[in-house]
Every structure is written in C-alpha cells, then in structure tokens.
Design a protein around this motif. Structure first.
Motif, short mmCIF file in Angstrom:
data_model
loop_
_atom_site.label_atom_id
_atom_site.label_comp_id
_atom_site.label_asym_id
_atom_site.label_seq_id
_atom_site.Cartn_x
_atom_site.Cartn_y
_atom_site.Cartn_z
N LYS A 51 -5.53 -6.43 4.28
CA LYS A 51 -6.73 -7.26 4.02
C LYS A 51 -6.47 -8.74 4.21
CE LYS A 51 -9.41 -4.29 0.90
NZ LYS A 51 -8.44 -3.24 0.47
N VAL A 52 -5.21 -9.17 3.97
CA VAL A 52 -4.87 -10.59 4.17
C VAL A 52 -3.91 -10.73 5.35
CG1 VAL A 52 -5.36 -11.39 1.82
CG2 VAL A 52 -3.10 -10.43 2.34
N LEU A 53 -4.07 -9.82 6.33
CA LEU A 53 -3.27 -9.85 7.55
C LEU A 53 -1.77 -9.88 7.26
CD1 LEU A 53 -5.48 -12.34 9.62
CD2 LEU A 53 -5.51 -9.84 9.69
N ASN A 54 -1.39 -9.12 6.21
CA ASN A 54 0.02 -8.95 5.83
C ASN A 54 0.73 -10.26 5.51
OD1 ASN A 54 -0.17 -6.13 6.18
ND2 ASN A 54 0.17 -6.35 8.37
N ALA A 55 -0.03 -11.21 4.96
CA ALA A 55 0.56 -12.50 4.56
C ALA A 55 1.71 -12.26 3.58
CB ALA A 55 -0.49 -13.40 3.94
N LEU A 56 2.73 -13.07 3.73
CA LEU A 56 3.96 -12.90 2.96
C LEU A 56 3.88 -13.68 1.65
CD1 LEU A 56 6.95 -11.84 3.17
CD2 LEU A 56 7.50 -14.08 4.14
N ASN A 57 4.14 -13.01 0.53
CA ASN A 57 4.19 -13.73 -0.75
C ASN A 57 5.57 -13.57 -1.39
OD1 ASN A 57 4.26 -11.21 -1.99
ND2 ASN A 57 2.08 -11.19 -2.42
N LEU A 58 5.77 -14.24 -2.52
CA LEU A 58 7.10 -14.27 -3.14
C LEU A 58 7.55 -12.88 -3.59
CD1 LEU A 58 9.50 -16.00 -3.96
CD2 LEU A 58 8.33 -16.53 -6.10
N SER A 59 6.62 -12.08 -4.10
CA SER A 59 7.06 -10.76 -4.58
C SER A 59 7.53 -9.88 -3.41
CB SER A 59 5.96 -10.07 -5.41
OG SER A 59 5.00 -9.48 -4.58
N MET A 60 6.92 -10.04 -2.22
CA MET A 60 7.38 -9.28 -1.05
C MET A 60 8.78 -9.74 -0.64
SD MET A 60 3.79 -9.49 1.00
CE MET A 60 4.18 -8.63 2.53
N ILE A 61 8.98 -11.06 -0.63
CA ILE A 61 10.30 -11.61 -0.28
C ILE A 61 11.36 -11.05 -1.23
CG2 ILE A 61 11.69 -13.73 -0.21
CD1 ILE A 61 9.01 -15.21 0.54
N ARG A 62 11.00 -10.98 -2.52
CA ARG A 62 11.96 -10.51 -3.54
C ARG A 62 12.24 -9.02 -3.44
NH1 ARG A 62 10.29 -14.40 -8.70
NH2 ARG A 62 11.49 -16.17 -7.88
N GLN A 63 11.37 -8.29 -2.75
CA GLN A 63 11.66 -6.87 -2.53
C GLN A 63 12.45 -6.66 -1.24
OE1 GLN A 63 8.07 -4.23 -3.40
NE2 GLN A 63 7.21 -6.25 -3.77
N ILE A 64 12.10 -7.44 -0.21
CA ILE A 64 12.75 -7.27 1.10
C ILE A 64 14.22 -7.73 1.07
CG2 ILE A 64 12.75 -7.96 3.53
CD1 ILE A 64 9.64 -8.28 3.27
N SER A 65 14.47 -8.89 0.46
CA SER A 65 15.82 -9.49 0.53
C SER A 65 16.93 -8.57 0.04
CB SER A 65 15.85 -10.80 -0.24
OG SER A 65 15.29 -11.81 0.56
N PRO A 66 16.85 -8.04 -1.21
CA PRO A 66 17.96 -7.20 -1.66
C PRO A 66 18.09 -5.91 -0.85
CG PRO A 66 16.17 -7.23 -3.30
CD PRO A 66 15.83 -8.24 -2.26
N GLN A 67 16.93 -5.38 -0.40
CA GLN A 67 16.96 -4.13 0.37
C GLN A 67 17.63 -4.34 1.73
OE1 GLN A 67 15.69 -0.88 -0.84
NE2 GLN A 67 17.22 -0.59 0.75
N LEU A 68 17.36 -5.48 2.34
CA LEU A 68 17.98 -5.81 3.64
C LEU A 68 19.50 -5.85 3.49
CD1 LEU A 68 17.55 -6.75 6.60
CD2 LEU A 68 17.48 -9.08 5.75
N LYS A 69 19.96 -6.51 2.43
CA LYS A 69 21.40 -6.61 2.18
C LYS A 69 22.01 -5.22 1.94
CE LYS A 69 22.69 -10.81 2.62
NZ LYS A 69 23.15 -10.86 4.00
N LYS A 70 21.27 -4.41 1.17
CA LYS A 70 21.75 -3.06 0.84
C LYS A 70 21.92 -2.24 2.12
CE LYS A 70 20.27 0.08 -2.74
NZ LYS A 70 19.23 0.24 -3.78
N TRP A 71 20.90 -2.27 2.98
CA TRP A 71 20.97 -1.52 4.23
C TRP A 71 22.05 -2.06 5.15
CZ3 TRP A 71 14.93 -1.46 4.78
CH2 TRP A 71 14.41 -0.33 4.11
N GLU A 72 22.24 -3.36 5.13
CA GLU A 72 23.25 -3.96 6.00
C GLU A 72 24.64 -3.46 5.62
OE1 GLU A 72 24.61 -8.33 7.71
OE2 GLU A 72 23.35 -8.26 5.92
N ASN A 73 24.85 -3.21 4.33
CA ASN A 73 26.16 -2.77 3.85
C ASN A 73 26.29 -1.26 3.70
OD1 ASN A 73 27.17 -5.44 3.62
ND2 ASN A 73 25.95 -5.70 1.75
N ASP A 74 25.22 -0.54 4.02
CA ASP A 74 25.18 0.91 3.78
C ASP A 74 25.64 1.67 5.02
OD1 ASP A 74 24.50 3.49 3.09
OD2 ASP A 74 22.36 3.21 3.47
#
Length: 370
Positions: A51-74
C-alpha cells in the motif's frame, strides 16, 4: 519559541496516530512488513508493504539487518534474494516523512533511522554471498540502498529508478555518493542533481542494474536461482545471463540519454553548481533549457551539498561515504525546511561555502561507526 497551539495540535495528532497504530496491532491478523524466509539454500527477503509501495521503515531495517548477517554466516545458505510485493514497486524509498516529523520534534528516530539504514547498506555492500536484488518496479531512495550495493541487480521493463532527493531538500544518500560518481562520465552527477528518472532497460544501460529480465520471467528466474545446486557467483551470473538473453523487449531502443551523453559530460563539468547552471543556460538547446528549469526548482542547499558529496565520494570507500552521508543526514534534519518548496536560502548565491562545509563536519562521538 514553539507555537503552543501548534504544539498541542501536533501532540493530539501523535496521540490519535498512536491509537490508530495500537488499533492495528490489536486486529487479529497484521501482515508482517517484511518476510524473511529460507527457500532451499536461499535466504529470501520480501518487502511487504504494497500500500505504501514497500517504503522502508526502521522496524523493517531492524528485521533485515540481523537476518542478513545470520544468512551470510550460515553454511546452509548460499545466496540472498531481495524483492518487493504488489507488482508496482521494489521499494519506493524510506519513510522520510515520519523521520522528518521526528527530527522536528527532537525525537531520536531521525538519528536511528539513518544510522541503522546506512549500516544495512554497508552490510549489503560487503556481503560475502551472492546478493540478488529483483528491482521489478519503482526503486528510489531507500530502495536504491537495498539494491545497488549488492553484487547483482535485475531490472525489468517495470523498473523506475530515480534519486529525487534534491526536490525535497535532501541529497541522494544510502551510498549515492559512492555509486553515482562511478557511473560513466558525468551521468551520476546529472542523475543526482536533476532527479532524472530511468526506466526499464535504461536502468541497466546506465550501469545501475547488472541485468535486464522481462517482468513475466522473474518468477521462473527466482525459482531457478533457489534451486541452484551450487550457488557460486559464477553460477548465479550464468543463470541471470541466460534469462537476460531470452529478454529481447525494448532491446532495439537506444539508451534514453544516448544523444545527450556528450552534452551531459560537457555541461556538468564545472567546479560549481552555479557553473553548471551557467553552462546549461549558455548552451541554449532544448535539453539544456529543460535541465536548467528543473534545477531552478530544486533546493539550492541540496544542490550544493549533493555536488560536494559526489565530488568527495568519487575517491572514498562505501563505508567512508556512508560516514559522510550520515553527517549530512543529521545536518539536513536540523534544517527545518524539509519537504517545503519555499527554499531558504532561495538562491544558489545565498548558500555559502561555509554553510555547506559545516554539513560535512564531524559529529565527534555521534559519528556513524561500523
């Protein structure tokens, strides 16, 4: 001194917003704003705010960041794919209005949002595993930061890329100071100052995307990437190349700026924004007139900051660019004429070099660190 009536009304507004948010949270089924899934040996990030063209907010950043690191090391994860839902946008930008409002109220969101967004941009830029952004649809501002620093960026005929920040009193951040000056000639500076929009295949021709694949082929492409037995960068590259080779749409059309490239290189080669405007006015071609008119509507402060940002960024690492851009983001939040077309100062001449330099100065212990 703040106007008491305004203060009360803005507090009431915040209160009613809070009640609305709580109402949303109480409702039985709230769609997550970002989906983080493991599909085969791929980590898949899906922006889920159509609905908001997938605009990025702080809570999304806080979910993506740790997951990215986890996958990078997995060891079970070979590649990372990022995409958006809704068919219109990959990610149309950051939730700037919320951040700007917070900045005016002295709320820490203005610091946290940019700090954590830029740390994520850097994590994408340094990710050791193949990172594939499927930029099918509008990709601007924060959406550029989520894609352009990754190893692979796949545009489609629906991609619309722009960095329109000078029109809202900001600057092309999220690492714009790193990738824009690295595009050919003066193309990056032109895109940064004018906010010119690139569409479809032109996003790849400009060097912003690495591949072009027709939108209808994206689901098959994604399936094939996820099913790769050995997901080395070479294998990912091979799959992307094969899909690109099957996509002939618009291939006969020349690059939209093809006939203007030598003009852009000539006219945007100047030691100042004033010089660029003089060049454009003196040139007298239709193209030049149009660009001069566009620049005259932009924030003069933003134009000067952006010019200096790209000049400096051309020889800096992505990390150093992000440190610089964090300083700029905080300076811009302090100046309250964001999103306001009545610019103050209203002319380039009134924007002193000193006021521009000040925006670049160190924040001491508040500087961005990685």
């Amino acid at each position: 001194c703040p106007h008491p009536v305004l203060n009360v009304s803005s507090r009431l507004r915040s209160l009613s917003r809070l009640q609305r948010i709580q109402g949303h949270m109480m409702s039985s089924h709230v769609e997550p704003e970002v989906l983080l899934e493991k599909v085969g040996r791929a980590g898949v990030i899906t922006m889920n705010r159509p609905k908001v063209l997938n605009a990025l907010n702080l809570s999304m950043i806080r979910q993506i960041s740790p997951q990215l690191k986890k996958w990078e090391n997995d060891t079970e994860t070979d590649i990372i794919i990022i995409k958006g839902v809704g068919g219109k946008a990959f990610c149309a930008g950051g939730d700037i209005r919320a951040v700007t409002e917070a900045g005016k109220l002295g709320d820490s969101l203005a610091q946290d949002f940019f700090r954590e967004e830029y740390i994520l941009n850097n994590a994408i830029g340094t990710c050791r595993k193949p990172y594939i952004a499927l930029i099918d649809g509008i990709t601007m501002g924060g959406g550029v930061g989520l894609s352009v620093h990754g190893r692979f960026r796949v545009a489609t005929e629906k991609t619309l890329f722009a960095m329109p920040e000078t029109a809202i009193g900001l600057f092309p951040d999220v690492g714009g100071g790193h990738f824009l000056p690295r595009l050919r000639g003066k193309l990056g500076l032109f895109l940064a100052l004018t906010g010119f929009r690139l569409k479809g295949r032109d996003v790849q021709r400009a060097g912003v995307a690495t591949h072009f694949v027709e939108s209808k082929k994206i689901p098959d492409l994604e399936r094939e990437l996820v099913e790769l037995k050995s997901s080395s960068a070479e294998n990912v590259s091979r799959v992307l190349d094969s899909y690109q080779n099957q996509s002939t749409l618009d291939s006969e059309k020349p690059f939209v700026l093809h006939q203007h490239m030598s003009d852009i290189d000539r006219l945007f080669s100047s030691s100042s924004v004033e010089g660029i405007l003089q060049n454009l006015k003196a040139d007298g071609s239709e193209f030049s007139k149009k660009q001069a008119e566009i620049l005259s509507k932009m924030s003069p402060t933003s134009l000067k900051i952006t010019y200096k940002q790209l000049q400096a960024g051309a020889s800096l690492s992505l990390q150093d660019v992000l440190v610089m851009e964090y300083r700029l983001s905080q300076a811009c939040m302090v100046q309250t004429n964001r999103l306001n077309p009545k610019w103050n100062p209203s002319t380039l001449e009134e924007v002193s070099d000193q006021s521009v330099d000040q925006c670049f100065s160190s924040l001491g212990e508040k500087d961005l660190t990685f």
